[in-house]
Design a protein around this motif. Structure first.
Motif, PDB file in Angstrom:
ATOM      1  N   CYS A 241       0.828  -1.200   0.000  1.00  0.00           N
ATOM      2  CA  CYS A 241       0.000   0.000   0.000  1.00  0.00           C
ATOM      3  C   CYS A 241       0.865   1.253   0.000  1.00  0.00           C
ATOM      4  O   CYS A 241       1.926   1.282   0.614  1.00  0.00           O
TER       5      CYS A 241
ATOM      6  N   CYS B  60      -2.692   5.091   2.235  1.00  0.00           N
ATOM      7  CA  CYS B  60      -3.790   4.117   2.249  1.00  0.00           C
ATOM      8  C   CYS B  60      -4.154   3.747   3.689  1.00  0.00           C
ATOM      9  O   CYS B  60      -3.281   3.453   4.496  1.00  0.00           O
TER      10      CYS B  60
ATOM     11  N   GLU C  84      -6.585   1.343   4.308  1.00  0.00           N
ATOM     12  CA  GLU C  84      -7.199   0.021   4.297  1.00  0.00           C
ATOM     13  C   GLU C  84      -6.294  -0.944   5.059  1.00  0.00           C
ATOM     14  O   GLU C  84      -5.097  -0.719   5.195  1.00  0.00           O
TER      15      GLU C  84
ATOM     16  N   HIS D  50      -5.356  -5.925   1.862  1.00  0.00           N
ATOM     17  CA  HIS D  50      -6.749  -5.712   1.434  1.00  0.00           C
ATOM     18  C   HIS D  50      -6.978  -5.934  -0.054  1.00  0.00           C
ATOM     19  O   HIS D  50      -8.099  -6.192  -0.465  1.00  0.00           O
ATOM     20  N   LEU D  51      -5.934  -5.797  -0.882  1.00  0.00           N
ATOM     21  CA  LEU D  51      -6.137  -5.931  -2.322  1.00  0.00           C
ATOM     22  C   LEU D  51      -6.420  -7.380  -2.702  1.00  0.00           C
ATOM     23  O   LEU D  51      -5.724  -8.296  -2.271  1.00  0.00           O
TER      24      LEU D  51
ATOM     25  N   HIS E 242      -6.906   1.198  -3.371  1.00  0.00           N
ATOM     26  CA  HIS E 242      -6.320   1.733  -2.148  1.00  0.00           C
ATOM     27  C   HIS E 242      -7.227   2.910  -1.793  1.00  0.00           C
ATOM     28  O   HIS E 242      -7.675   3.639  -2.690  1.00  0.00           O
TER      29      HIS E 242
ATOM     30  N   GLU F 236      -8.605   7.727  -3.512  1.00  0.00           N
ATOM     31  CA  GLU F 236      -8.705   6.363  -4.025  1.00  0.00           C
ATOM     32  C   GLU F 236      -7.725   6.176  -5.173  1.00  0.00           C
ATOM     33  O   GLU F 236      -7.453   7.108  -5.929  1.00  0.00           O
TER      34      GLU F 236
ATOM     35  N   THR G 236      -1.743   0.283 -12.469  1.00  0.00           N
ATOM     36  CA  THR G 236      -2.109   1.083 -11.297  1.00  0.00           C
ATOM     37  C   THR G 236      -2.430   2.487 -11.787  1.00  0.00           C
ATOM     38  O   THR G 236      -1.579   3.146 -12.380  1.00  0.00           O
TER      39      THR G 236
END
Length: 112
Positions: free
Chosen positions: A10, A14, A16, A20-21, A32, A59, A67
């Protein structure tokens, strides 16, 4: 390189949870994300009949092969609805801030 696994780390902003991805081969991507804050706006007669809020988030969409640039999201509608979201790049946000600062400076001078 073909077949190379994407970087699942991340960015520092980020918020999260780690890991998390979920990037499935041939599937959709993931994001993210970070909630930055909410601005509560008061009623302004003739403009806003009741107060509203603007949620500010960051985001960045990620797939197994690409990406995207991170976006600063301004949500002008019901929070979490996604209906009133407007995405700005960092450069767009800086340009908006510069113009808003000019407008504020002109009004402050007028009000002095």
């Amino acid at each position: 390189m073909a077949g190379e696994e994407p970087d699942l780390s991340c960015p520092s902003w980020c918020r999260e949870p780690a890991g998390h991805l979920h990037l499935e081969p041939g599937g959709s991507g993931d994001v993210h994300a970070a909630d930055v804050g909410v601005i509560d706006l008061p009623e302004v007669p003739g403009l806003r009949s009741d107060g509203s809020s603007i949620a500010v988030q960051i985001e960045q969409y990620v797939t197994r092969t690409a990406t995207d640039l991170p976006l600063i999201l301004l949500d002008f509608e019901e929070l979490d609805s996604g209906d009133g979201r407007e995405g700005l790049t960092v450069d767009d946000a800086e340009a908006l801030i510069a113009v808003l600062r000019q407008a504020i400076a002109l009004l402050r001078v007028e009000g002095s």
